[in-house]
Design a protein around this motif. Structure first.
Motif, PDB file in Angstrom:
ATOM      1  N   ALA A   1       0.922  -1.240  -0.100  1.00 21.12           N
ATOM      2  CA  ALA A   1       0.092  -0.063  -0.104  1.00 21.12           C
ATOM      3  C   ALA A   1       0.803   1.323  -0.157  1.00 21.12           C
ATOM      4  CB  ALA A   1      -0.945  -0.051   0.948  1.00 21.12           C
ATOM      5  N   SER A   2       0.499   2.274  -0.855  1.00 20.42           N
ATOM      6  CA  SER A   2       1.406   3.349  -0.918  1.00 20.42           C
ATOM      7  C   SER A   2       0.553   4.656  -1.074  1.00 20.42           C
ATOM      8  CB  SER A   2       2.296   3.388  -2.005  1.00 20.42           C
ATOM      9  OG  SER A   2       2.923   4.414  -2.503  1.00 20.42           O
ATOM     10  N   ASP A   3       1.086   5.673  -0.606  1.00 15.19           N
ATOM     11  CA  ASP A   3       0.518   7.171  -0.816  1.00 15.19           C
ATOM     12  C   ASP A   3       0.694   7.343  -2.353  1.00 15.19           C
ATOM     13  OD1 ASP A   3      -0.099   9.745  -0.372  1.00 15.19           O
ATOM     14  OD2 ASP A   3       1.880  10.121  -0.824  1.00 15.19           O
ATOM     15  N   MET A   4      -0.107   8.187  -2.949  1.00 16.59           N
ATOM     16  CA  MET A   4      -0.164   8.430  -4.523  1.00 16.59           C
ATOM     17  C   MET A   4       0.943   9.477  -4.752  1.00 16.59           C
ATOM     18  SD  MET A   4      -2.182   5.994  -5.807  1.00 16.59           S
ATOM     19  CE  MET A   4      -2.151   6.835  -7.414  1.00 16.59           C
ATOM     20  N   ASP A   5       0.640  10.686  -4.313  1.00 17.57           N
ATOM     21  CA  ASP A   5       1.188  11.940  -4.843  1.00 17.57           C
ATOM     22  C   ASP A   5       2.535  12.076  -4.312  1.00 17.57           C
ATOM     23  OD1 ASP A   5      -0.882  12.858  -6.127  1.00 17.57           O
ATOM     24  OD2 ASP A   5      -1.676  13.933  -4.589  1.00 17.57           O
ATOM     25  N   GLY A   6       3.796  11.760  -5.235  1.00 20.28           N
ATOM     26  CA  GLY A   6       5.091  12.047  -4.642  1.00 20.28           C
ATOM     27  C   GLY A   6       5.583  10.764  -4.587  1.00 20.28           C
ATOM     28  N   THR A   7       4.748   9.651  -4.397  1.00 18.24           N
ATOM     29  CA  THR A   7       5.119   8.328  -4.451  1.00 18.24           C
ATOM     30  C   THR A   7       4.928   7.429  -5.719  1.00 18.24           C
ATOM     31  OG1 THR A   7       4.778   8.618  -1.972  1.00 18.24           O
ATOM     32  CG2 THR A   7       5.388   6.286  -2.747  1.00 18.24           C
TER      33      THR A   7
ATOM     34  N   LEU B   1       2.562   8.409  -8.014  1.00 20.53           N
ATOM     35  CA  LEU B   1       2.669   9.437  -8.894  1.00 20.53           C
ATOM     36  C   LEU B   1       3.821  10.437  -8.925  1.00 20.53           C
ATOM     37  CD1 LEU B   1      -1.208  10.308  -8.563  1.00 20.53           C
ATOM     38  CD2 LEU B   1      -0.331   8.759 -10.089  1.00 20.53           C
ATOM     39  N   ASN B   2       4.170  10.819 -10.305  1.00 18.85           N
ATOM     40  CA  ASN B   2       5.105  11.646 -10.166  1.00 18.85           C
ATOM     41  C   ASN B   2       4.892  13.148 -10.155  1.00 18.85           C
ATOM     42  OD1 ASN B   2       4.450  12.392 -12.738  1.00 18.85           O
ATOM     43  ND2 ASN B   2       5.923  11.167 -13.897  1.00 18.85           N
ATOM     44  N   ASP B   3       5.662  14.092 -10.359  1.00 19.61           N
ATOM     45  CA  ASP B   3       5.384  15.374 -10.214  1.00 19.61           C
ATOM     46  C   ASP B   3       4.428  15.801 -11.126  1.00 19.61           C
ATOM     47  OD1 ASP B   3       7.196  15.614 -12.108  1.00 19.61           O
ATOM     48  OD2 ASP B   3       8.362  17.197 -11.213  1.00 19.61           O
ATOM     49  N   LYS B   4       3.926  15.252 -12.364  1.00 22.05           N
ATOM     50  CA  LYS B   4       3.200  15.675 -13.326  1.00 22.05           C
ATOM     51  C   LYS B   4       1.811  14.869 -13.129  1.00 22.05           C
ATOM     52  CE  LYS B   4       6.478  16.524 -16.677  1.00 22.05           C
ATOM     53  NZ  LYS B   4       7.394  15.919 -17.787  1.00 22.05           N
TER      54      LYS B   4
END
Length: 141
Positions: free
Chosen positions: A6-12, A14-17
């Motif tokens: 399980a992971s966070d999305m933003d910045g993990t 998902l990249n900066d775009k």
């Protein structure tokens, strides 16, 4: 033995775009190949979220294994970015896309489903659903 990732999305994931890179997709596929489950949004919860979004006229910005995913058409997606996302990130002083070419590349990679039932009825896991609202409050003095 690891059974669930399980992971966070933003910045993990998902990249900066705002999308999943090929490198991350390959890493997730390796985990799945080894029998490790990836936590995703249950379709029953996704349906409830999408229903609330519909009720309030909110655009559903969806991330799946296809990266950016949409349950609307391309014109609606473009309108959402023009009227909601770009003004909101500008107001926050952020840069979401460095160039119009970057934006066009993101749009060209969007996987379109024909409505929410099409997405909810398939095997594609949903990783994230979000929206952006630019709220303007007028004070009456």
């Amino acid at each position: 033995m690891i059974r669930l990732f399980a992971s966070d999305m933003d910045g993990t994931l998902l990249n900066d775009k705002g999308y999943i890179s090929d490198r991350t997709i390959n890493a997730v596929k390796k985990l799945q190949k080894h029998g490790i489950h990836i936590a995703s949004l249950p379709k029953s919860i996704a349906k409830q979220i999408l229903t609330v979004f519909e009720r309030h006229g909110a655009f559903a910005d969806i991330a799946t294994e296809y990266e950016k995913t949409s349950i609307t058409n391309k014109n609606t997606l473009l309108s959402y970015y023009k009227n909601e996302v770009f003004p909101a990130v500008e107001q926050d002083g952020k840069v979401y896309f460095r160039t119009w070419h970057d934006f066009a590349m993101m749009v060209s990679k969007v996987h379109f489903f024909e409505g929410k039932e099409s997405l909810l009825g398939c095997e594609t896991p949903i990783y994230k659903i979000s929206t952006t609202f630019l709220i303007q409050i007028r004070l009456m003095l």
